[in-house]
Design an enzyme around this catalytic site. Structure first.
Site, short mmCIF file in Angstrom:
data_model
loop_
_atom_site.label_atom_id
_atom_site.label_comp_id
_atom_site.label_asym_id
_atom_site.label_seq_id
_atom_site.Cartn_x
_atom_site.Cartn_y
_atom_site.Cartn_z
CD GLU A 130 6.92 -10.68 4.05
OE1 GLU A 130 6.54 -9.12 3.28
OE2 GLU A 130 5.76 -11.20 4.74
NE ARG A 225 13.54 18.83 -6.45
CZ ARG A 225 12.54 18.87 -5.92
NH1 ARG A 225 11.32 18.69 -5.40
NH2 ARG A 225 11.94 19.87 -7.17
CG ASP A 272 1.25 -10.45 2.06
OD1 ASP A 272 1.74 -11.40 2.87
OD2 ASP A 272 1.38 -9.25 1.71
CG LEU A 305 -4.34 -2.96 3.20
CD1 LEU A 305 -3.56 -2.05 1.76
CD2 LEU A 305 -5.47 -3.87 2.85
CB ALA A 306 -3.21 -7.31 8.69
#
Length: 381
Positions: A130, A225, A272, A305-306
Protein backbone atom coordinates in the site's frame (compact mmCIF):
# COMPACT_ATOMS: atom_id res chain seq x y z
CA UNK A 1 -2.99 -40.14 8.74
CA UNK A 2 -6.32 -40.38 10.59
CA UNK A 3 -9.07 -38.17 9.27
CA UNK A 4 -11.18 -35.90 11.44
CA UNK A 5 -14.92 -35.70 10.89
CA UNK A 6 -17.28 -32.95 12.04
CA UNK A 7 -20.92 -34.09 11.94
CA UNK A 8 -24.34 -32.44 12.19
CA UNK A 9 -23.03 -28.95 11.42
CA UNK A 10 -24.56 -26.36 9.12
CA UNK A 11 -21.92 -25.98 6.42
CA UNK A 12 -21.49 -23.07 4.03
CA UNK A 13 -19.09 -24.47 1.46
CA UNK A 14 -18.78 -21.28 -0.60
CA UNK A 15 -21.00 -22.90 -3.23
CA UNK A 16 -23.98 -24.14 -1.19
CA UNK A 17 -25.49 -24.48 2.26
CA UNK A 18 -25.70 -27.97 3.77
CA UNK A 19 -28.21 -27.88 6.61
CA UNK A 20 -27.19 -31.12 8.39
CA UNK A 21 -23.74 -31.78 7.09
CA UNK A 22 -20.42 -33.45 7.68
CA UNK A 23 -16.88 -32.65 6.62
CA UNK A 24 -14.02 -35.16 6.63
CA UNK A 25 -10.48 -33.80 6.51
CA UNK A 26 -6.79 -34.10 7.29
CA UNK A 27 -4.78 -31.03 6.26
CA UNK A 28 -7.02 -31.03 3.17
CA UNK A 29 -10.77 -31.42 2.79
CA UNK A 30 -11.46 -35.05 1.86
CA UNK A 31 -15.26 -35.15 1.72
CA UNK A 32 -18.17 -32.84 2.50
CA UNK A 33 -21.90 -33.37 2.19
CA UNK A 34 -25.14 -34.22 4.02
CA UNK A 35 -24.73 -36.46 7.07
CA UNK A 36 -26.90 -39.06 5.32
CA UNK A 37 -24.07 -39.51 2.79
CA UNK A 38 -21.33 -40.07 5.38
CA UNK A 39 -19.73 -43.51 5.39
CA UNK A 40 -17.48 -44.19 8.36
CA UNK A 41 -13.93 -45.22 7.60
CA UNK A 42 -11.40 -46.90 9.86
CA UNK A 43 -9.53 -44.42 12.02
CA UNK A 44 -11.99 -41.56 11.58
CA UNK A 45 -12.08 -39.24 14.60
CA UNK A 46 -15.71 -38.12 14.75
CA UNK A 47 -16.97 -35.05 16.60
CA UNK A 48 -20.68 -34.30 16.89
CA UNK A 49 -21.30 -30.55 16.69
CA UNK A 50 -25.00 -29.75 16.64
CA UNK A 51 -26.10 -26.11 16.50
CA UNK A 52 -22.77 -25.07 15.00
CA UNK A 53 -22.06 -23.23 11.75
CA UNK A 54 -18.98 -23.97 9.64
CA UNK A 55 -17.66 -21.50 7.05
CA UNK A 56 -14.44 -21.22 5.04
CA UNK A 57 -11.49 -19.56 6.78
CA UNK A 58 -11.37 -15.80 6.32
CA UNK A 59 -9.01 -14.19 3.81
CA UNK A 60 -7.78 -10.69 4.74
CA UNK A 61 -5.94 -9.03 1.85
CA UNK A 62 -5.44 -5.75 3.71
CA UNK A 63 -4.05 -5.93 7.25
CA UNK A 64 -0.99 -4.02 8.44
CA UNK A 65 -0.74 -5.38 11.94
CA UNK A 66 -2.27 -6.35 15.23
CA UNK A 67 -1.53 -7.67 18.72
CA UNK A 68 1.42 -5.27 19.10
CA UNK A 69 3.07 -6.15 15.77
CA UNK A 70 3.24 -4.57 12.31
CA UNK A 71 4.48 -5.84 8.95
CA UNK A 72 6.61 -2.71 8.60
CA UNK A 73 8.67 -3.75 11.63
CA UNK A 74 10.34 -6.27 9.35
CA UNK A 75 10.97 -8.78 12.13
CA UNK A 76 10.20 -12.25 10.70
CA UNK A 77 9.37 -13.83 14.06
CA UNK A 78 7.02 -11.01 14.99
CA UNK A 79 5.29 -11.01 11.59
CA UNK A 80 4.81 -14.79 11.77
CA UNK A 81 3.44 -14.41 15.31
CA UNK A 82 1.11 -11.63 14.17
CA UNK A 83 -0.30 -13.88 11.44
CA UNK A 84 -0.74 -16.70 13.96
CA UNK A 85 -2.67 -14.45 16.35
CA UNK A 86 -4.92 -13.21 13.52
CA UNK A 87 -5.64 -16.84 12.70
CA UNK A 88 -6.32 -18.04 16.25
CA UNK A 89 -8.25 -14.98 17.45
CA UNK A 90 -10.08 -14.00 14.25
CA UNK A 91 -10.19 -16.97 11.91
CA UNK A 92 -7.96 -15.29 9.30
CA UNK A 93 -6.47 -18.39 7.72
CA UNK A 94 -5.02 -16.49 4.75
CA UNK A 95 -3.29 -13.12 5.11
CA UNK A 96 -1.71 -10.59 2.78
CA UNK A 97 0.78 -8.79 5.04
CA UNK A 98 0.31 -5.12 4.21
CA UNK A 99 2.97 -2.42 4.09
CA UNK A 100 2.61 1.36 3.88
CA UNK A 101 4.33 4.44 2.52
CA UNK A 102 7.76 4.69 4.11
CA UNK A 103 11.41 5.12 3.16
CA UNK A 104 12.86 2.73 0.58
CA UNK A 105 15.10 1.20 3.24
CA UNK A 106 12.16 0.55 5.58
CA UNK A 107 10.15 -1.09 2.81
CA UNK A 108 13.21 -3.17 1.88
CA UNK A 109 13.38 -4.35 5.49
CA UNK A 110 9.66 -5.16 5.56
CA UNK A 111 9.77 -7.14 2.30
CA UNK A 112 12.72 -9.22 3.46
CA UNK A 113 11.02 -9.83 6.81
CA UNK A 114 7.73 -10.91 5.27
CA UNK A 115 9.56 -13.35 2.99
CA UNK A 116 11.12 -15.16 5.95
CA UNK A 117 7.88 -14.96 7.98
CA UNK A 118 5.89 -16.52 5.14
CA UNK A 119 8.36 -19.38 5.01
CA UNK A 120 7.67 -19.95 8.72
CA UNK A 121 3.90 -19.41 8.65
CA UNK A 122 1.94 -20.41 5.53
CA UNK A 123 -1.06 -18.35 6.68
CA UNK A 124 0.88 -15.51 4.98
CA UNK A 125 0.05 -16.03 1.32
CA UNK A 126 1.10 -12.68 -0.09
CA UNK A 127 1.97 -9.02 0.30
CA UNK A 128 -0.24 -6.00 -0.20
CA UNK A 129 2.05 -3.06 -1.00
CA UNK A 130 0.00 0.00 0.00
CA UNK A 131 2.02 2.92 -1.31
CA UNK A 132 4.38 4.66 -1.66
CA UNK A 133 3.09 5.30 -5.20
CA UNK A 134 0.04 7.33 -4.11
CA UNK A 135 -1.41 10.85 -4.19
CA UNK A 136 -0.46 13.35 -1.50
CA UNK A 137 -3.95 14.85 -1.86
CA UNK A 138 -5.48 11.67 -0.43
CA UNK A 139 -2.58 10.38 1.64
CA UNK A 140 -4.78 9.54 4.63
CA UNK A 141 -2.46 8.30 7.39
CA UNK A 142 0.45 7.71 4.98
CA UNK A 143 3.49 9.98 5.63
CA UNK A 144 3.72 12.47 2.75
CA UNK A 145 7.51 12.84 2.70
CA UNK A 146 7.92 9.31 1.30
CA UNK A 147 5.29 9.48 -1.47
CA UNK A 148 6.61 9.01 -5.01
CA UNK A 149 5.39 8.40 -8.57
CA UNK A 150 4.92 4.81 -9.79
CA UNK A 151 8.32 3.22 -10.38
CA UNK A 152 8.66 -0.17 -12.08
CA UNK A 153 12.26 -0.71 -10.95
CA UNK A 154 11.39 -0.15 -7.29
CA UNK A 155 8.33 -2.40 -7.49
CA UNK A 156 10.36 -5.15 -9.17
CA UNK A 157 13.03 -4.80 -6.47
CA UNK A 158 10.50 -5.10 -3.65
CA UNK A 159 8.73 -7.99 -5.32
CA UNK A 160 12.05 -9.83 -5.60
CA UNK A 161 12.90 -9.12 -1.95
CA UNK A 162 9.55 -10.60 -0.90
CA UNK A 163 10.18 -13.79 -2.85
CA UNK A 164 7.71 -12.64 -5.54
CA UNK A 165 4.91 -12.50 -2.97
CA UNK A 166 3.45 -9.11 -3.91
CA UNK A 167 -0.14 -9.94 -4.90
CA UNK A 168 -1.82 -6.54 -4.56
CA UNK A 169 -0.58 -2.96 -4.87
CA UNK A 170 -2.35 0.28 -3.99
CA UNK A 171 -1.31 3.18 -6.23
CA UNK A 172 -2.57 6.39 -7.83
CA UNK A 173 -3.24 5.68 -11.55
CA UNK A 174 -3.27 9.40 -12.40
CA UNK A 175 0.44 9.78 -11.63
CA UNK A 176 3.23 9.79 -14.20
CA UNK A 177 4.54 6.35 -15.10
CA UNK A 178 1.36 4.52 -14.16
CA UNK A 179 0.88 2.75 -17.51
CA UNK A 180 4.24 0.96 -17.49
CA UNK A 181 3.69 0.24 -13.80
CA UNK A 182 0.34 -1.42 -14.52
CA UNK A 183 1.86 -3.47 -17.33
CA UNK A 184 4.51 -4.81 -14.95
CA UNK A 185 1.82 -5.72 -12.41
CA UNK A 186 -0.31 -7.59 -14.92
CA UNK A 187 2.67 -9.52 -16.28
CA UNK A 188 3.76 -10.57 -12.76
CA UNK A 189 0.45 -11.64 -11.24
CA UNK A 190 -0.02 -8.46 -9.18
CA UNK A 191 -3.50 -6.93 -8.96
CA UNK A 192 -3.39 -3.14 -9.49
CA UNK A 193 -5.65 -1.37 -6.98
CA UNK A 194 -6.60 2.28 -7.13
CA UNK A 195 -6.38 3.86 -3.71
CA UNK A 196 -5.13 7.01 -1.97
CA UNK A 197 -5.86 8.50 -5.38
CA UNK A 198 -7.19 11.77 -6.81
CA UNK A 199 -8.00 10.21 -10.19
CA UNK A 200 -11.01 11.31 -12.20
CA UNK A 201 -13.43 8.93 -13.84
CA UNK A 202 -11.90 9.79 -17.25
CA UNK A 203 -8.40 8.93 -16.04
CA UNK A 204 -9.59 5.68 -14.52
CA UNK A 205 -11.29 4.63 -17.74
CA UNK A 206 -7.77 4.53 -19.22
CA UNK A 207 -6.22 2.69 -16.29
CA UNK A 208 -5.92 -1.06 -15.79
CA UNK A 209 -6.90 -1.08 -12.12
CA UNK A 210 -9.38 -3.85 -11.28
CA UNK A 211 -9.56 -3.37 -7.51
CA UNK A 212 -10.22 -0.41 -5.22
CA UNK A 213 -8.55 -0.06 -1.83
CA UNK A 214 -10.90 0.66 1.11
CA UNK A 215 -13.83 1.99 -0.94
CA UNK A 216 -14.89 5.56 0.00
CA UNK A 217 -11.78 6.17 2.12
CA UNK A 218 -8.75 8.22 0.99
CA UNK A 219 -9.90 8.72 -2.62
CA UNK A 220 -11.58 11.28 -4.86
CA UNK A 221 -15.17 11.20 -3.73
CA UNK A 222 -18.36 10.51 -5.65
CA UNK A 223 -19.92 13.84 -6.71
CA UNK A 224 -22.69 14.86 -9.06
CA UNK A 225 -20.31 16.34 -11.66
CA UNK A 226 -17.37 13.96 -11.14
CA UNK A 227 -17.81 10.29 -10.17
CA UNK A 228 -14.22 10.11 -8.92
CA UNK A 229 -12.63 6.90 -7.67
CA UNK A 230 -15.67 5.88 -5.63
CA UNK A 231 -18.09 6.40 -8.51
CA UNK A 232 -15.83 4.59 -10.95
CA UNK A 233 -15.63 1.58 -8.63
CA UNK A 234 -19.42 1.55 -8.30
CA UNK A 235 -19.95 1.73 -12.07
CA UNK A 236 -17.39 -0.79 -13.31
CA UNK A 237 -18.53 -4.40 -12.97
CA UNK A 238 -14.97 -5.76 -13.14
CA UNK A 239 -13.82 -3.78 -10.08
CA UNK A 240 -13.48 -5.55 -6.73
CA UNK A 241 -14.09 -3.20 -3.81
CA UNK A 242 -12.68 -3.49 -0.30
CA UNK A 243 -14.96 -2.51 2.58
CA UNK A 244 -13.86 -1.78 6.15
CA UNK A 245 -17.04 -2.73 8.01
CA UNK A 246 -16.38 -1.22 11.42
CA UNK A 247 -19.14 1.40 11.17
CA UNK A 248 -16.58 4.22 11.50
CA UNK A 249 -14.66 4.20 8.23
CA UNK A 250 -17.99 3.89 6.41
CA UNK A 251 -21.40 4.53 7.94
CA UNK A 252 -23.79 1.58 7.63
CA UNK A 253 -26.03 3.24 5.02
CA UNK A 254 -23.05 3.70 2.67
CA UNK A 255 -22.01 0.09 3.23
CA UNK A 256 -25.51 -0.93 2.22
CA UNK A 257 -25.32 1.30 -0.86
CA UNK A 258 -22.06 -0.33 -1.94
CA UNK A 259 -23.50 -3.79 -1.33
CA UNK A 260 -26.60 -3.08 -3.39
CA UNK A 261 -24.67 -1.40 -6.20
CA UNK A 262 -21.65 -3.70 -6.48
CA UNK A 263 -23.35 -6.98 -5.61
CA UNK A 264 -22.13 -9.79 -3.42
CA UNK A 265 -19.54 -11.12 -5.89
CA UNK A 266 -17.44 -7.93 -6.11
CA UNK A 267 -17.05 -6.90 -2.46
CA UNK A 268 -14.20 -8.04 -0.22
CA UNK A 269 -14.22 -7.46 3.53
CA UNK A 270 -10.89 -6.26 4.94
CA UNK A 271 -9.77 -5.02 8.34
CA UNK A 272 -7.01 -2.54 7.37
CA UNK A 273 -5.91 -3.24 10.93
CA UNK A 274 -2.86 -1.76 12.63
CA UNK A 275 -0.74 -2.90 15.56
CA UNK A 276 -3.25 -1.77 18.22
CA UNK A 277 -5.81 -4.38 17.18
CA UNK A 278 -6.33 -6.76 20.07
CA UNK A 279 -4.48 -4.43 22.45
CA UNK A 280 -5.69 -2.07 25.22
CA UNK A 281 -6.79 1.42 24.19
CA UNK A 282 -4.25 4.26 24.33
CA UNK A 283 -1.26 5.52 22.37
CA UNK A 284 0.16 3.43 19.54
CA UNK A 285 2.16 3.90 16.33
CA UNK A 286 1.71 3.64 12.56
CA UNK A 287 4.54 4.32 10.15
CA UNK A 288 6.43 6.39 12.69
CA UNK A 289 3.35 8.47 13.53
CA UNK A 290 1.60 8.58 16.89
CA UNK A 291 -1.84 6.97 16.85
CA UNK A 292 -4.47 7.24 19.56
CA UNK A 293 -6.96 4.40 20.04
CA UNK A 294 -10.27 5.09 21.77
CA UNK A 295 -13.78 3.68 21.39
CA UNK A 296 -12.60 1.12 18.80
CA UNK A 297 -11.19 3.87 16.57
CA UNK A 298 -7.54 4.55 15.69
CA UNK A 299 -6.73 8.16 14.79
CA UNK A 300 -3.72 10.42 14.25
CA UNK A 301 -3.37 13.49 16.46
CA UNK A 302 -5.23 15.57 13.84
CA UNK A 303 -8.20 13.18 13.93
CA UNK A 304 -7.42 11.32 10.68
CA UNK A 305 -8.46 7.66 10.81
CA UNK A 306 -5.27 5.59 10.89
CA UNK A 307 -6.16 2.06 9.89
CA UNK A 308 -8.47 0.18 12.21
CA UNK A 309 -8.60 -2.12 15.21
CA UNK A 310 -11.36 -4.13 13.53
CA UNK A 311 -11.31 -7.88 14.04
CA UNK A 312 -12.50 -10.01 11.13
CA UNK A 313 -15.38 -11.81 12.89
CA UNK A 314 -16.85 -8.38 13.66
CA UNK A 315 -16.62 -7.41 9.99
CA UNK A 316 -18.30 -10.71 9.10
CA UNK A 317 -21.22 -10.05 11.47
CA UNK A 318 -21.40 -6.32 10.67
CA UNK A 319 -21.90 -6.81 6.94
CA UNK A 320 -24.99 -8.88 7.73
CA UNK A 321 -26.19 -6.36 10.31
CA UNK A 322 -25.65 -3.34 8.06
CA UNK A 323 -27.08 -4.82 4.84
CA UNK A 324 -29.42 -7.63 5.85
CA UNK A 325 -27.41 -10.07 3.72
CA UNK A 326 -27.29 -13.79 4.44
CA UNK A 327 -24.49 -15.85 5.96
CA UNK A 328 -23.84 -17.25 2.50
CA UNK A 329 -23.38 -13.71 1.17
CA UNK A 330 -21.03 -12.85 4.03
CA UNK A 331 -19.00 -15.98 3.22
CA UNK A 332 -18.78 -14.82 -0.38
CA UNK A 333 -17.36 -11.46 0.73
CA UNK A 334 -15.06 -12.89 3.42
CA UNK A 335 -13.44 -15.79 1.59
CA UNK A 336 -14.76 -16.75 -1.83
CA UNK A 337 -14.19 -13.48 -3.70
CA UNK A 338 -10.64 -13.14 -2.41
CA UNK A 339 -9.78 -16.71 -3.41
CA UNK A 340 -11.25 -16.17 -6.86
CA UNK A 341 -9.66 -12.78 -7.53
CA UNK A 342 -6.16 -13.72 -6.43
CA UNK A 343 -6.08 -17.26 -7.77
CA UNK A 344 -5.77 -18.85 -4.33
CA UNK A 345 -6.64 -22.26 -5.70
CA UNK A 346 -6.64 -24.13 -2.37
CA UNK A 347 -8.43 -21.48 -0.31
CA UNK A 348 -11.84 -19.90 0.11
CA UNK A 349 -14.10 -22.98 -0.02
CA UNK A 350 -14.96 -26.09 1.99
CA UNK A 351 -14.67 -28.51 -0.91
CA UNK A 352 -12.62 -31.67 -1.56
CA UNK A 353 -9.00 -30.87 -2.38
CA UNK A 354 -9.00 -27.46 -0.70
CA UNK A 355 -6.89 -26.70 2.37
CA UNK A 356 -8.79 -27.53 5.56
CA UNK A 357 -9.12 -23.85 6.55
CA UNK A 358 -12.46 -23.45 8.35
CA UNK A 359 -14.16 -21.38 11.03
CA UNK A 360 -16.67 -22.87 13.47
CA UNK A 361 -19.30 -20.51 14.93
CA UNK A 362 -22.05 -21.06 17.46
CA UNK A 363 -25.64 -20.15 16.65
CA UNK A 364 -25.09 -16.57 17.85
CA UNK A 365 -22.14 -16.22 15.43
CA UNK A 366 -19.44 -16.26 18.06
CA UNK A 367 -16.21 -17.74 16.71
CA UNK A 368 -15.44 -20.94 18.65
CA UNK A 369 -12.73 -22.79 16.70
CA UNK A 370 -10.51 -22.15 13.71
CA UNK A 371 -9.03 -24.97 11.64
CA UNK A 372 -5.86 -24.06 9.76
CA UNK A 373 -4.61 -26.84 7.48
CA UNK A 374 -6.83 -29.13 9.57
CA UNK A 375 -5.36 -28.21 12.96
CA UNK A 376 -7.83 -26.83 15.52
CA UNK A 377 -7.09 -23.55 17.31
CA UNK A 378 -8.97 -21.57 19.92
CA UNK A 379 -8.65 -17.86 20.65
CA UNK A 380 -5.52 -16.82 22.56
CA UNK A 381 -6.86 -13.64 24.10
Amino acid sequence: MCAKVLKHVVIYTGEEKIQDGYVRFTNKILDVGPVADYHAQAGDEVEILRDRILVPGFIDVHAHGGYGFDAMDGDPEQIATMAHKMMTNEGVTTLFATTMTQSNDNIDHAMAGVKVAAEKNPVIQGVHLEGPFISATFKGAQPEQFIKDPNVELLAHWNELSGNRVKLITYAPEDEGAQAFEDYCLSHGIVPSVGHSNATREQLLHSKATHVTHLYNAQREFKHREPGVTGHAMLENNMYAELICDGFHIVPDMIKLAYEQKGVDRIELVTDSMRSKGMPEGESELGGQKVFVKDKQARLADGTLAGSVLQFPDAFVNIMRFTGCSIADAVQMSSVNQANEFGLEHKGYILPGKDADMNLFDGALNLKTTYSFGQAFHAEK
